[in-house]
Write an enzyme that holds these catalytic residues in place. Structure first.
Site, PDB file in Angstrom:
ATOM      1  CG  ASP A  13      -1.930  -1.176   1.120  1.00 20.54           C
ATOM      2  OD1 ASP A  13      -2.310  -1.570   0.005  1.00 20.54           O
ATOM      3  OD2 ASP A  13      -2.277  -1.723   2.184  1.00 20.54           O
ATOM      4  CG  HIS A  56      -2.882  -1.326  -7.130  1.00 19.20           C
ATOM      5  ND1 HIS A  56      -1.787  -1.359  -6.314  1.00 19.20           N
ATOM      6  CD2 HIS A  56      -2.667  -2.224  -8.104  1.00 19.20           C
ATOM      7  CE1 HIS A  56      -0.940  -2.260  -6.795  1.00 19.20           C
ATOM      8  NE2 HIS A  56      -1.449  -2.802  -7.874  1.00 19.20           N
TER       9      HIS A  56
HETATM   10  P1  GDP Z   1      -0.742   0.152  -3.595  1.00 18.44           P
HETATM   11  O1  GDP Z   1      -1.326  -1.125  -3.138  1.00 18.44           O
HETATM   12  O2  GDP Z   1       0.706   0.279  -3.301  1.00 18.44           O
HETATM   13  O3  GDP Z   1      -1.064   0.480  -5.012  1.00 18.44           O
HETATM   14  O4  GDP Z   1      -1.439   1.312  -2.721  1.00 18.44           O
HETATM   15  P2  GDP Z   1      -2.993   1.480  -2.373  1.00 18.44           P
HETATM   16  O5  GDP Z   1      -3.700   2.007  -3.558  1.00 18.44           O
HETATM   17  O6  GDP Z   1      -3.527   0.243  -1.750  1.00 18.44           O
HETATM   18  O7  GDP Z   1      -2.908   2.562  -1.222  1.00 18.44           O
HETATM   19  C1  GDP Z   1      -2.312   3.800  -1.401  1.00 18.44           C
HETATM   20  C2  GDP Z   1      -3.312   4.915  -1.093  1.00 18.44           C
HETATM   21  O8  GDP Z   1      -2.652   6.167  -1.114  1.00 18.44           O
HETATM   22  C3  GDP Z   1      -4.397   5.025  -2.150  1.00 18.44           C
HETATM   23  O9  GDP Z   1      -5.584   5.419  -1.507  1.00 18.44           O
HETATM   24  C4  GDP Z   1      -3.896   6.122  -3.077  1.00 18.44           C
HETATM   25  O10 GDP Z   1      -4.939   6.821  -3.714  1.00 18.44           O
HETATM   26  C5  GDP Z   1      -3.174   7.018  -2.134  1.00 18.44           C
HETATM   27  N1  GDP Z   1      -2.004   7.699  -2.667  1.00 18.44           N
HETATM   28  C6  GDP Z   1      -1.012   7.182  -3.437  1.00 18.44           C
HETATM   29  N2  GDP Z   1      -0.042   8.091  -3.629  1.00 18.44           N
HETATM   30  C7  GDP Z   1      -0.426   9.210  -2.958  1.00 18.44           C
HETATM   31  C8  GDP Z   1       0.175  10.501  -2.722  1.00 18.44           C
HETATM   32  O11 GDP Z   1       1.277  10.794  -3.172  1.00 18.44           O
HETATM   33  N3  GDP Z   1      -0.532  11.362  -1.916  1.00 18.44           N
HETATM   34  C9  GDP Z   1      -1.737  11.057  -1.375  1.00 18.44           C
HETATM   35  N4  GDP Z   1      -2.344  11.963  -0.616  1.00 18.44           N
HETATM   36  N5  GDP Z   1      -2.319   9.861  -1.565  1.00 18.44           N
HETATM   37  C10 GDP Z   1      -1.671   8.958  -2.342  1.00 18.44           C
HETATM   38 MG    MG Z   2      -2.761  -1.818  -1.897  1.00 21.89          MG
END
Ligand code: GDP
Ligand code: MG
Length: 435
Positions: A13, A56
């Site tokens: 995440d 994601h």
């Molecule tokens: P993944 O599994 O690594 O793809 O990550 P997830 O999508 O499960 O969780 C990451 C969360 O952080 C999501 O809700 C994204 O929309 C959010 N997110 C990712 N990058 C950023 C960022 O640079 N800033 C903010 N505020 N939110 C982010």
């Molecule tokens: Mg994730």
């Protein structure tokens, strides 16, 4: 054909989905500028491990997409998206996801999506088995999505591959060998297999030979999209609080390996130590504010400080070339409540200081007694200065210190949840891979 892979360098995440989306879009646009329009997809996005246990959240042009199995590239025209041979493919969940995405206007067909014919499938009984295995265990070690039983079946050589799943007669025959005394819950072999008719009908045309896709020369870039993160790797991570695959190992030759890192740490699930976990009530306050709940599991995520010891272990083990930062903007909250930003630079275990990962950490009890050694930084009320197009000075100091301690450069900083919310330090990454 160039290649780049993105892995989460923490506990999952980290924001991989959004950043993979950003670089994929950039690659599609760069190729179009250099080579003109084409009907054919020229960027391949590959998921190589994990299954319906990794999610994601991707925001694109104001719309929110929750991806559970499909690669992030599916949202971007000009790509082909492959569920590769290492994934645990859940056909029921995939069909639901495909239908939900189609309702949101996303095109999904044989032109932009394929499923490796040798990927193992997660079936209903794997989910029931997951529950049975986890029952009574302490430190809940499962997302309940049937991944561990699928992995056990695969490694134990009683699993079912996608191409076998698609062949009704062969599917039945394998189930008869797998469950000689009858299926769990007394379901008949035929009715079990027929309960997957809709999935077979829709998904069969999507089966592909993994190596055919990987070697298709019309692609100008391969983008590998990791799921979960380094610390969840079954071999290198915080065993047994890990997943049943290798998020830290990229199964193709990647020209560049990018480690995605959040400027703090979040972690869902248990059974593993969490050295830099924040104290209460700060954790709860920030979790509510940031909405730190798993995309797939919905479970509250534990929150901790950026851990250099852990990141250096990921960099050394996976041979990470560059870092992609995310969520620095979220730490702006700390300035509002007058809290410093912390960075873990070492562990103190019974009075002994560890600056680097140590073999003793592979004894599962060891890190539970580790105390973080912090450096503190002035918080930033703004992470990214839009007018100047750079990070603010307090944020830059924090980032510089991470670069010093890891000897690894950042190529980008996410500063919001949208694909476009990124400070691209433009190290020539994508153009160099494509030319
Ligand atoms: P993944 O599994 O690594 O793809 O990550 P997830 O999508 O499960 O969780 C990451 C969360 O952080 C999501 O809700 C994204 O929309 C959010 N997110 C990712 N990058 C950023 C960022 O640079 N800033 C903010 N505020 N939110 C982010
Ligand atoms: Mg994730």
């Amino acid at each position: 054909m160039g290649s780049i892979a993105f892995i989460g360098a923490q506990t999952g995440d980290e924001g991989k989905g959004v950043r993979v989306g950003y670089y994929t879009k950039k690659a599609v646009d760069t190729i179009q500028e250099s080579y003109g329009d084409s009907e054919d997809p020229r960027v391949l996005v590959l998921r190589w491990q994990g299954g319906a246990n990794a999610g994601h959240t991707v925001f694109l042009e104001g719309k929110k997409y929750a991806l559970h199995q499909l690669p992030s590239g599916i949202l971007i025209p000009g790509t082909f998206n492959l569920m590769g041979e290492g994934v645990y493919f859940n056909p029921r969940k995939a069909l639901e996801e495909i239908e939900a995405l189609k309702k949101q206007g996303i095109k999904i067909d044989t032109c932009n999506f394929g499923i490796a014919s040798n990927a193992h499938v997660t079936l209903d009984y794997h989910i029931d088995l997951d529950e049975a295995i986890s029952r009574g265990m302490t430190g809940h070690l499962s997302t309940g999505k049937g991944i561990r039983p699928t992995a056990m079946d695969k490694q134990g050589r009683v699993g079912i591959r996608f191409e076998e799943f698609l062949d009704r007669a062969e599917f039945i025959q394998i189930l008869k060998n797998r469950f000689p005394d009858g299926m769990p819950k007394g379901v008949s072999y035929d009715s079990f297999v027929d309960s997957y008719s809709a999935e077979r009908n829709v998904l069969s045309e999507l089966s592909v030979l993994h190596s055919d896709i990987m070697n298709n020369l019309s692609f100008k870039l391969v983008v590998g999209e990791g799921a979960q993160g380094f610390q969840l790797d079954v071999d290198r991570g915080l065993y047994p609080g890990v997943t049943s695959s290798n998020p830290s190992i990229v199964p193709f030759r990647a020209d560049v390996l990018a480690g995605v890192v959040k400027m703090y740490e979040s972690s869902v699930g248990g059974g593993r130590p969490f050295v830099g976990r924040m104290d209460e009530p700060l954790e709860t306050k920030l979790r509510e504010f940031w909405g730190e709940f798993g995309t797939t599991t919905g479970k509250p995520r534990g929150l901790g400080w950026f851990d250099v010891v852990e990141i250096n272990n990921a960099i050394d083990s996976s041979e990470i070339d560059v870092l992609v930062g995310t969520c620095g903007d979220r730490l702006e909250e700390l300035a509002k409540i007058g809290e410093k930003v912390k960075l873990i630079v070492a562990y103190d275990i019974d009075g002994k200081r560890f600056d680097r990962w140590d073999k003793s950490f592979h004894k599962r009890s060891k890190l539970y007694s580790a105390k973080p050694v912090f450096e503190e930084f002035e918080p930033w009320s703004k992470f990214f200065d839009e007018e100047k197009g750079k990070l603010t000075s307090n944020a830059q100091r924090f980032v510089d210190r991470i670069q010093d301690l890891t000897d690894t450069e950042f190529v980008a900083h996410g500063h919001g949840p949208e694909i476009k919310d990124v400070l691209d330090l433009d190290k020539g990454l994508i153009p160099n891979l494509i030319m």
